[in-house]
Structure formats: C-alpha cells, structure tokens
Scaffold this motif. Structure first.
Motif, PDB file in Angstrom:
ATOM      1  N   MET A 194       1.135  -0.991  -0.153  1.00 22.27           N
ATOM      2  CA  MET A 194       0.041  -0.148   0.302  1.00 22.27           C
ATOM      3  C   MET A 194       0.784   1.503   0.121  1.00 22.27           C
ATOM      4  O   MET A 194       0.316   2.113  -0.763  1.00 22.27           O
ATOM      5  CB  MET A 194      -0.797  -0.005   1.222  1.00 22.27           C
ATOM      6  CG  MET A 194      -1.891  -0.867   0.974  1.00 22.27           C
ATOM      7  SD  MET A 194      -3.389  -0.915   2.470  1.00 22.27           S
ATOM      8  CE  MET A 194      -3.988   0.619   2.716  1.00 22.27           C
ATOM      9  N   MET A 195       2.309   1.087   0.951  1.00 26.10           N
ATOM     10  CA  MET A 195       2.477   2.381   0.738  1.00 26.10           C
ATOM     11  C   MET A 195       3.735   2.818  -0.367  1.00 26.10           C
ATOM     12  O   MET A 195       3.381   3.629  -1.103  1.00 26.10           O
ATOM     13  CB  MET A 195       3.881   2.187   1.630  1.00 26.10           C
ATOM     14  CG  MET A 195       5.190   3.323   2.246  1.00 26.10           C
ATOM     15  SD  MET A 195       4.435   5.099   2.222  1.00 26.10           S
ATOM     16  CE  MET A 195       4.265   4.851   4.055  1.00 26.10           C
ATOM     17  N   LEU A 196       3.885   1.619  -0.915  1.00 32.14           N
ATOM     18  CA  LEU A 196       4.860   1.516  -2.555  1.00 32.14           C
ATOM     19  C   LEU A 196       3.908   2.171  -3.511  1.00 32.14           C
ATOM     20  O   LEU A 196       4.597   3.067  -4.456  1.00 32.14           O
ATOM     21  CB  LEU A 196       5.033   0.299  -3.111  1.00 32.14           C
ATOM     22  CG  LEU A 196       6.412  -0.625  -1.972  1.00 32.14           C
ATOM     23  CD1 LEU A 196       6.594  -1.622  -2.605  1.00 32.14           C
ATOM     24  CD2 LEU A 196       7.192   0.490  -2.235  1.00 32.14           C
ATOM     25  N   LYS A 197       2.518   1.541  -3.086  1.00 36.33           N
ATOM     26  CA  LYS A 197       1.522   2.391  -4.318  1.00 36.33           C
ATOM     27  C   LYS A 197       1.069   4.014  -4.096  1.00 36.33           C
ATOM     28  O   LYS A 197       0.874   4.557  -5.319  1.00 36.33           O
ATOM     29  CB  LYS A 197       0.509   1.828  -4.369  1.00 36.33           C
ATOM     30  CG  LYS A 197      -0.100   0.381  -4.700  1.00 36.33           C
ATOM     31  CD  LYS A 197      -1.353  -0.357  -4.352  1.00 36.33           C
ATOM     32  CE  LYS A 197      -1.598  -1.756  -4.583  1.00 36.33           C
ATOM     33  NZ  LYS A 197      -2.632  -1.818  -4.328  1.00 36.33           N
ATOM     34  N   GLU A 198       1.813   4.360  -2.927  1.00 37.75           N
ATOM     35  CA  GLU A 198       1.889   5.796  -3.256  1.00 37.75           C
ATOM     36  C   GLU A 198       2.984   6.726  -3.874  1.00 37.75           C
ATOM     37  O   GLU A 198       2.365   7.949  -4.120  1.00 37.75           O
ATOM     38  CB  GLU A 198       1.610   6.152  -1.519  1.00 37.75           C
ATOM     39  CG  GLU A 198      -0.225   5.683  -1.007  1.00 37.75           C
ATOM     40  CD  GLU A 198      -1.048   6.262  -2.037  1.00 37.75           C
ATOM     41  OE1 GLU A 198      -1.341   7.662  -1.444  1.00 37.75           O
ATOM     42  OE2 GLU A 198      -2.065   5.444  -1.206  1.00 37.75           O
ATOM     43  N   LYS A 199       4.210   5.844  -4.094  1.00 39.95           N
ATOM     44  CA  LYS A 199       5.171   6.523  -4.529  1.00 39.95           C
ATOM     45  C   LYS A 199       5.651   8.276  -4.122  1.00 39.95           C
ATOM     46  O   LYS A 199       5.803   8.830  -4.751  1.00 39.95           O
ATOM     47  CB  LYS A 199       4.622   6.939  -6.034  1.00 39.95           C
ATOM     48  CG  LYS A 199       4.235   5.595  -6.719  1.00 39.95           C
ATOM     49  CD  LYS A 199       3.960   5.873  -8.795  1.00 39.95           C
ATOM     50  CE  LYS A 199       3.800   4.938  -9.394  1.00 39.95           C
ATOM     51  NZ  LYS A 199       3.156   3.471  -9.447  1.00 39.95           N
ATOM     52  N   PRO A 200       6.002   7.014  -2.691  1.00 39.46           N
ATOM     53  CA  PRO A 200       6.500   8.878  -2.402  1.00 39.46           C
ATOM     54  C   PRO A 200       7.708   9.445  -2.920  1.00 39.46           C
ATOM     55  O   PRO A 200       8.447   8.493  -3.247  1.00 39.46           O
ATOM     56  CB  PRO A 200       6.803   8.111  -0.597  1.00 39.46           C
ATOM     57  CG  PRO A 200       6.804   7.450  -0.810  1.00 39.46           C
ATOM     58  CD  PRO A 200       5.847   6.022  -1.925  1.00 39.46           C
ATOM     59  N   ASP A 201       8.716  10.113  -2.702  1.00 36.08           N
ATOM     60  CA  ASP A 201       9.355  10.601  -2.386  1.00 36.08           C
ATOM     61  C   ASP A 201      10.452  10.445  -1.701  1.00 36.08           C
ATOM     62  O   ASP A 201      11.492   9.600  -2.098  1.00 36.08           O
ATOM     63  CB  ASP A 201       9.399  11.951  -3.183  1.00 36.08           C
ATOM     64  CG  ASP A 201       9.106  12.637  -4.484  1.00 36.08           C
ATOM     65  OD1 ASP A 201       9.148  12.250  -5.318  1.00 36.08           O
ATOM     66  OD2 ASP A 201       7.536  13.656  -4.142  1.00 36.08           O
ATOM     67  N   ASN A 225      12.130  -4.467   3.197  1.00 32.48           N
ATOM     68  CA  ASN A 225      13.742  -4.255   2.576  1.00 32.48           C
ATOM     69  C   ASN A 225      12.879  -3.757   0.308  1.00 32.48           C
ATOM     70  O   ASN A 225      13.719  -3.342  -0.404  1.00 32.48           O
ATOM     71  CB  ASN A 225      14.783  -5.089   1.935  1.00 32.48           C
ATOM     72  CG  ASN A 225      14.284  -5.896   1.380  1.00 32.48           C
ATOM     73  OD1 ASN A 225      13.188  -6.517   1.230  1.00 32.48           O
ATOM     74  ND2 ASN A 225      15.206  -7.275   1.679  1.00 32.48           N
ATOM     75  N   LYS A 226      11.693  -4.372   0.555  1.00 32.86           N
ATOM     76  CA  LYS A 226      11.095  -3.915  -1.483  1.00 32.86           C
ATOM     77  C   LYS A 226      10.484  -1.658  -0.461  1.00 32.86           C
ATOM     78  O   LYS A 226      10.455  -2.309  -2.065  1.00 32.86           O
ATOM     79  CB  LYS A 226       9.950  -4.473  -0.822  1.00 32.86           C
ATOM     80  CG  LYS A 226      10.106  -6.024  -1.284  1.00 32.86           C
ATOM     81  CD  LYS A 226      10.790  -6.556  -2.126  1.00 32.86           C
ATOM     82  CE  LYS A 226      10.561  -8.308  -2.633  1.00 32.86           C
ATOM     83  NZ  LYS A 226      11.863  -8.786  -0.860  1.00 32.86           N
ATOM     84  N   LEU A 227      10.486  -0.807  -0.189  1.00 31.02           N
ATOM     85  CA  LEU A 227      10.126  -0.028   0.046  1.00 31.02           C
ATOM     86  C   LEU A 227      10.989   0.840  -0.871  1.00 31.02           C
ATOM     87  O   LEU A 227      12.343   0.224  -0.011  1.00 31.02           O
ATOM     88  CB  LEU A 227      10.378   0.752   1.768  1.00 31.02           C
ATOM     89  CG  LEU A 227       8.813  -0.062   2.758  1.00 31.02           C
ATOM     90  CD1 LEU A 227       9.144   0.958   3.839  1.00 31.02           C
ATOM     91  CD2 LEU A 227       7.779   0.469   2.392  1.00 31.02           C
ATOM     92  N   GLY A 232      15.391   7.815  -1.323  1.00 34.05           N
ATOM     93  CA  GLY A 232      15.958   7.503   0.192  1.00 34.05           C
ATOM     94  C   GLY A 232      14.577   6.849   1.006  1.00 34.05           C
ATOM     95  O   GLY A 232      14.005   8.026   1.202  1.00 34.05           O
ATOM     96  N   ILE A 233      15.526   6.276   1.901  1.00 33.58           N
ATOM     97  CA  ILE A 233      14.566   6.156   3.281  1.00 33.58           C
ATOM     98  C   ILE A 233      15.024   6.178   4.538  1.00 33.58           C
ATOM     99  O   ILE A 233      16.548   5.456   4.441  1.00 33.58           O
ATOM    100  CB  ILE A 233      13.984   4.590   3.786  1.00 33.58           C
ATOM    101  CG1 ILE A 233      13.413   4.143   1.761  1.00 33.58           C
ATOM    102  CG2 ILE A 233      13.625   4.272   4.269  1.00 33.58           C
ATOM    103  CD1 ILE A 233      13.109   2.482   1.644  1.00 33.58           C
ATOM    104  N   LEU A 268      17.769  -3.676   5.499  1.00 36.85           N
ATOM    105  CA  LEU A 268      16.131  -2.959   5.249  1.00 36.85           C
ATOM    106  C   LEU A 268      16.521  -1.889   4.183  1.00 36.85           C
ATOM    107  O   LEU A 268      15.694  -1.364   3.287  1.00 36.85           O
ATOM    108  CB  LEU A 268      15.423  -3.041   6.346  1.00 36.85           C
ATOM    109  CG  LEU A 268      14.685  -3.838   7.606  1.00 36.85           C
ATOM    110  CD1 LEU A 268      14.421  -2.686   8.431  1.00 36.85           C
ATOM    111  CD2 LEU A 268      14.072  -4.571   6.552  1.00 36.85           C
ATOM    112  N   GLY A 269      17.752  -1.358   3.838  1.00 35.75           N
ATOM    113  CA  GLY A 269      17.784  -0.422   3.077  1.00 35.75           C
ATOM    114  C   GLY A 269      17.669   0.898   3.760  1.00 35.75           C
ATOM    115  O   GLY A 269      17.276   2.398   2.673  1.00 35.75           O
TER     116      GLY A 269
END
Length: 412
Positions: A194-201, A225-227, A232-233, A268-269
């Motif tokens: 769900m977070m990935l679908k939001e495409k955050p910068d 780690n898929k985030l 960057g994270i 996790l990156g």
C-alpha cells in the motif's frame, strides 16, 4: 510467590461469582449441555492459573515476545470482560438483598401477576453474560480485523521557504513496526505494498522496529526491504529498539543486540540517523533531514542529542526532524530550535484504541500525551504523530487502525 497467590485467589473469586450466572442460565438445559457449559466454564480458569504459575515460577523470557504477548492478552481479555459481568451480578445481589429485607420486615399481600414471567435474577444473569461477551468479542474483533486494517492518511503542509524543486514532494511515514508482535506475514506485506502504491519521494521510519530483540525482524527483512523511494529512506530508533525492557544475560549481549539492530536497518535499506543529519539535494537546491536517537519525556530514555544532529544544518532553508517520541517536540524542539519546520514522531500507537469520527477524536493516549495522533501546529512549526504500523502487547486495534502517512510539502 505472593503475587501468584493474590492473582490466583482473585481469579477464583471472579470466576466463582460469574459461575453463578452460568448456573442460573443453564438451569433448564438438558444434562449434556448443562454439564458441558458448567464444566467448560472452568477450563479457561485452569489455563489462566497455569499461565500465572509459568509466568511467576518459570522463565517467561525463554519464550518469544509474541508468545508472552498472546498469554497476557488472553488473561487481560478474559478477566477484563468478566469484570463487566461481576458489576451486573453485584446489582442483582443488591436487588435480592433489598427484596429479602423487604420480605423479612413487611408481610403484605402478594402482588404476583398470573403467568410465567422471566425472573429478575434470570434476566440479570443473562445480562451479565452478555455484558462480558461484548468487550471480549470487541477485543477478538480488534485482533482479527483491526490489527492489519491499514489506512492511508494524507496531509499537506505549506512552508514559505520551501525550495521550488521540492514543491509538491511527497513524504511517506511509517512508525512503530514492532516486528516481534506480528502474526500475519501476508497482511504485513499488504501494508508495505500500500505504501509503495503511494509512490512517495522519501520515506521516514520513526522508530521501534522491534519490541526488544533484533532477531524479531529477521523474517520480515524480505518484506520491508521492498520499500523504495527515489530520495531515500531515513530512519531513527525508538525506545523499544535498545532492549531496555528485556532481561539480558549480560551487558555485552544487550550491546550486541543493538549493533545487530543497526545492521538490520542497513539490510532493510534504511539510512539510520544516529544523532545525524542528511542534506537532500535536487538540482542544486536542498533541505535537511535531521534524525536523533530516542528522546522521551518522563521515564523514557533520552539517548537523542539534537544539538549534535542539528549542527551543520543551519543553512538549510527547510529542516525536517525525525524523533520517535512526540513529547520531545514541546520539551526541546519548539523551545530551542524554532527553525525546525516539521517533526515526525510515533510512539503513542493512539493507544491502539479510540474513536475518530469526523471532528470527534478521543483515545486514552490524550491523557498521557498532548500530541498523540495526527498533525499539530504551533506558530510556524509542525508535528505529525503517526498512529503506528504495528502493535504492542494487545495484538490488535480497536477504532485506531494502523497508519501509513503521506505528507505533501508545498510552497506557501
């Protein structure tokens, strides 16, 4: 040992009291179902006392954090619910006491009406059992349905000094993963998607990756780690990440656990900010991301050093702070660092219980934290408190679903 005796006696008294309602309700049943209910009623009691014996005389910390949480949840859910029945039955006892006294002192004519009506005691016995079933059922529902009912919450914040290249930047925030409490890996994966679908910068993680031990996150590395985010994270530590609430065999073991936790952030990156800052640059323009170790009010640890993390970021036109505990904002950020534009926090979980309907917003968290969920503003400074991705203790949520935050920054 004294604690064991006290709680055992308390459980037996509560159960004996509630058992009177069970006897009343099952009075007209056939022998098979009557015995099944009456004997079955004492099975949870035996389990509860066995759990108490294991907890006080055994070694509960030899079991996993998840196992301990489930045992505590079972005990609390069972006896918290039964207390509602006790209250109703106590009302019945008062009524029967008054009735007995009236009958003893007053010998008046009978006012009985013809027909067979449900007796007052039978009615209250059924009411008592219903009163116990409602909170128990609610807690079960909070586990089955509420624990992973992820919700995306969106806010837009305006800053006059925001560089043009960052106008419209989307920041995703996660907080309080508490990986040692998870029991549904598929649902957790769904929350990440769900977070990935939001495409955050950018993505911020504001602490409490585990409950106590770094090993808790191992089986979730391949999920979190898929985030990914193009800018960057960035992450910080929370109060639970230090293992302060765990019984360690030695100080060296505790220190190694924290080193392993920091390594988990790398796997996790996540760029873990330990009282540090990073400049985020886009086509020559920049803003600062500042991250500190846990800094909590009251009894919570103060590992964070904001002065150290802030140093060198003074020239950034906009400064974003990651600090796990929202009490840090009033205690230090607003009073000493007025040019920190917005802070991101978590920690409270919204108590994993509350009511949010329209403008009505209530949770027991508000009695402990001035800022406990959502966006707050004082002057030109902002704080966002994430309600948490995971859960701690009670493995569910009631009226306070887990949160994925999207904050959009705009030029004023």
């Amino acid at each position: 040992m004294m604690t064991l005796i006290i709680f055992t006696v308390l459980f037996l008294v509560i159960d004996y009291y509630v058992y009177q309602a069970i006897k009343t309700v099952s009075e007209g049943w056939g022998p098979l179902w009557k015995n099944f209910l009456r004997i079955g009623f004492w099975v949870p009691t035996a389990w509860s006392i066995a759990a108490l014996v294991w907890w006080t005389l055994g070694d509960p910390y030899a079991a996993s954090t998840s196992t301990r949480n489930w045992i505590i949840t079972g005990l609390v859910a069972t006896y918290f619910s039964k207390l509602f029945a006790v209250v109703v039955l106590f009302v019945d006892d008062i009524y029967r006491g008054i009735k007995w006294m009236a009958k003893y002192f007053y010998k008046g004519p009978s006012n009985d009406l013809p027909g067979d009506a449900i007796t007052r005691s039978d009615f209250l016995a059924k009411t008592a059992l219903a009163a116990a079933a409602i909170p128990f059922g609610t807690m079960v529902y909070g586990i089955v349905s509420g624990a992973h009912d992820y919700r995306v919450r969106r806010k837009t914040v305006y800053f006059p000094k925001l560089p043009k290249k960052f106008d419209g930047i989307k920041i995703g925030q996660l907080s309080d993963i508490h990986s040692g409490s998870f029991f549904n890996k598929v649902a957790v994966k769904g929350g990440v998607e769900m977070m990935l679908k939001e495409k955050p910068d950018m993505i911020f993680f504001t602490g409490d990756l585990v409950n106590n031990e770094s090993s808790e996150v191992k089986e979730y590395i391949d999920i979190f780690n898929k985030l990914k985010a193009p800018l960057g994270i960035y992450s910080v530590t929370g109060n639970h990440d230090y293992g302060d609430y765990h019984h360690w065999t030695s100080l060296a073991a505790k220190q190694q656990n924290f080193k392993d936790l920091m390594e988990a952030h790398k796997l996790l990156g996540f760029d873990l900010l330990m009282n540090q800052h990073r400049f985020i640059s886009v086509e020559g323009e920049k803003l600062a991301v500042i991250g500190i170790e846990n800094w909590g009010g009251g009894r919570f640890s103060k590992y964070g050093k904001l002065e150290q993390a802030y140093a060198g970021s003074e020239d950034a036109p906009v400064k974003l702070l990651l600090s796990h505990d929202p009490s840090h904002w009033d205690a230090q950020v607003r009073t000493q660092y007025p040019d920190i534009d917005i802070a991101f926090a978590g920690h409270t979980h919204g108590f994993q219980f509350g009511v949010e309907i329209g403008n009505v917003k209530w949770s027991p968290s508000q009695y402990a934290y001035r800022q406990w969920a959502g966006l707050y503003q004082e002057g030109s400074q902002y704080l966002y408190v994430n309600r948490g991705f995971g859960y701690l203790g009670y493995p569910g949520r009631i009226g306070m679903p887990p949160e994925l935050t999207i904050i959009e920054l705009k030029r004023a």
